[in-house]
Design a protein around this motif. Structure first.
Motif, PDB file in Angstrom:
ATOM      1  N   ALA A   7       0.842  -1.183   0.000  1.00 59.26           N
ATOM      2  CA  ALA A   7       0.000   0.000   0.000  1.00 59.26           C
ATOM      3  C   ALA A   7       0.881   1.237   0.000  1.00 59.26           C
ATOM      4  N   CYS A   8       0.625   2.090  -0.950  1.00 59.31           N
ATOM      5  CA  CYS A   8       1.391   3.332  -1.031  1.00 59.31           C
ATOM      6  C   CYS A   8       1.159   4.141   0.246  1.00 59.31           C
ATOM      7  N   PRO A   9       2.225   4.482   0.936  1.00 55.59           N
ATOM      8  CA  PRO A   9       2.088   5.219   2.194  1.00 55.59           C
ATOM      9  C   PRO A   9       1.447   6.592   1.997  1.00 55.59           C
ATOM     10  N   GLN A  10       1.501   7.077   0.788  1.00 50.85           N
ATOM     11  CA  GLN A  10       1.003   8.421   0.537  1.00 50.85           C
ATOM     12  C   GLN A  10      -0.477   8.425   0.199  1.00 50.85           C
ATOM     13  N   CYS A  11      -0.868   7.594  -0.751  1.00 50.28           N
ATOM     14  CA  CYS A  11      -2.256   7.648  -1.200  1.00 50.28           C
ATOM     15  C   CYS A  11      -3.004   6.351  -0.919  1.00 50.28           C
ATOM     16  N   GLY A  12      -2.287   5.325  -0.499  1.00 47.67           N
ATOM     17  CA  GLY A  12      -2.951   4.085  -0.136  1.00 47.67           C
ATOM     18  C   GLY A  12      -3.226   3.170  -1.299  1.00 47.67           C
ATOM     19  N   PHE A  26       6.209   3.636  -2.725  1.00 46.76           N
ATOM     20  CA  PHE A  26       5.148   4.490  -3.243  1.00 46.76           C
ATOM     21  C   PHE A  26       4.708   4.006  -4.603  1.00 46.76           C
ATOM     22  N   CYS A  27       3.537   4.453  -5.023  1.00 49.95           N
ATOM     23  CA  CYS A  27       3.005   3.980  -6.284  1.00 49.95           C
ATOM     24  C   CYS A  27       3.558   4.798  -7.440  1.00 49.95           C
ATOM     25  N   SER A  28       4.042   5.982  -7.142  1.00 44.62           N
ATOM     26  CA  SER A  28       4.509   6.836  -8.219  1.00 44.62           C
ATOM     27  C   SER A  28       5.502   7.866  -7.688  1.00 44.62           C
ATOM     28  N   ARG A  30       5.245  10.933  -7.929  1.00 44.15           N
ATOM     29  CA  ARG A  30       4.505  12.026  -7.310  1.00 44.15           C
ATOM     30  C   ARG A  30       4.284  11.769  -5.824  1.00 44.15           C
ATOM     31  N   CYS A  31       3.844  10.561  -5.514  1.00 47.33           N
ATOM     32  CA  CYS A  31       3.585  10.234  -4.117  1.00 47.33           C
ATOM     33  C   CYS A  31       4.880  10.261  -3.311  1.00 47.33           C
ATOM     34  N   LYS A  32       5.928   9.815  -3.932  1.00 49.61           N
ATOM     35  CA  LYS A  32       7.201   9.805  -3.232  1.00 49.61           C
ATOM     36  C   LYS A  32       7.629  11.235  -2.894  1.00 49.61           C
TER      37      LYS A  32
HETATM   38 ZN   LIG Z   1       0.515   6.698  -4.174  1.00 49.49          ZN
END
Ligand SMILES: [Zn+2]
Length: 67
Positions: A7-12, A26-28, A30-32
């Motif tokens: 699960a991306c810590p930023q957006c889930g 992270f998924c991307s 951007r989230c990182k």
């Molecule tokens: Zn994300």
């Protein structure tokens, strides 16, 4: 071969945990970047509580303690 999802810590969102994902966990990108930004902001925002100039206790003690 099963793909491990985290699960991306930023957006889930589910992010693939593999060497191709440079932004893991992270998924991307951007989230990182957002997370790093939040981190920096948080760090600067946190007031130094009860700082009297003494040294900060180490978080990790590599040496074995005589106990
Ligand atoms: Zn994300």
């Amino acid at each position: 071969m099963a793909v491990k999802l985290v699960a991306c810590p930023q957006c889930g969102a589910s992010a693939e945990w593999n060497p191709q994902n440079r932004f893991r966990p992270f998924c991307s990108e951007r989230c990182k970047l957002m997370d790093l930004g939040a981190w920096a902001t948080e760090r600067y925002r946190v007031p130094v509580a009860e700082s009297d100039g003494s040294e900060i206790p180490p978080e990790e003690d590599p040496a074995p303690r005589p106990n």
